[in-house]
Design a protein around this motif. Sequence first.
Motif, mmCIF file in Angstrom:
data_model
loop_
_atom_site.group_PDB
_atom_site.id
_atom_site.type_symbol
_atom_site.label_atom_id
_atom_site.label_comp_id
_atom_site.label_asym_id
_atom_site.label_seq_id
_atom_site.Cartn_x
_atom_site.Cartn_y
_atom_site.Cartn_z
ATOM 1 N N THR A 14 0.784 -1.169 -0.004
ATOM 2 C CA THR A 14 -0.111 0.123 -0.038
ATOM 3 C C THR A 14 0.899 1.050 0.029
ATOM 4 O O THR A 14 2.036 1.059 0.308
ATOM 5 N N LYS A 15 0.368 2.414 -0.225
ATOM 6 C CA LYS A 15 0.834 3.725 -0.459
ATOM 7 C C LYS A 15 1.688 3.936 1.043
ATOM 8 O O LYS A 15 2.685 4.485 1.086
ATOM 9 N N ALA A 16 0.911 3.656 1.947
ATOM 10 C CA ALA A 16 1.437 3.778 3.433
ATOM 11 C C ALA A 16 2.643 3.048 3.757
ATOM 12 O O ALA A 16 3.548 3.577 4.793
ATOM 13 N N ARG A 20 7.023 7.725 5.411
ATOM 14 C CA ARG A 20 6.603 8.596 6.591
ATOM 15 C C ARG A 20 5.554 9.586 6.411
ATOM 16 O O ARG A 20 5.444 10.116 5.460
ATOM 17 N N LYS A 21 4.825 9.843 7.541
ATOM 18 C CA LYS A 21 3.728 10.718 7.386
ATOM 19 C C LYS A 21 4.536 12.118 7.381
ATOM 20 O O LYS A 21 5.380 12.565 8.270
ATOM 21 N N LYS A 22 3.960 13.143 6.688
ATOM 22 C CA LYS A 22 4.453 14.516 7.010
ATOM 23 C C LYS A 22 3.938 15.447 8.137
ATOM 24 O O LYS A 22 2.904 14.993 8.561
ATOM 25 N N ASP A 23 5.077 15.770 8.677
ATOM 26 C CA ASP A 23 4.700 16.420 9.889
ATOM 27 C C ASP A 23 3.942 17.754 9.520
ATOM 28 O O ASP A 23 4.276 18.897 8.460
#
Length: 106
Positions: A14-16, A20-23
């Motif tokens: 999956t894309k996740a 990392r998630k953007k701050d």
Amino acid sequence: MPKEKSAPRKAKATKADGKRKKDPNAPKRGLSAYMFFANEQRESVRTENPGIKFGEVGKMLGEKWKALSEKQRAPYEAKAAADKKRYEDEKAAYNEAADDEEEASE
């Protein structure tokens, strides 16, 4: 002749995965000279061409941008340079704060 057995299929990533998630507190990137031009001219293009489609607005803005001379582009390029400087300053401050926070948590 029997078929060769193929390797079992892997589950699709999956894309996740691995991203990392953007701050949300991170500084926003600087706009390009074209984006400053487009933001300024978009409404005038819409008023000159009522009922125009979204994609056509972009095409017209691109054509107008290409038609500009270097002298006409200069104010937008100055704005872009100033915005780039702002971004670099904010990014440096953001990275220093993140480094300080990491050291404090250790």
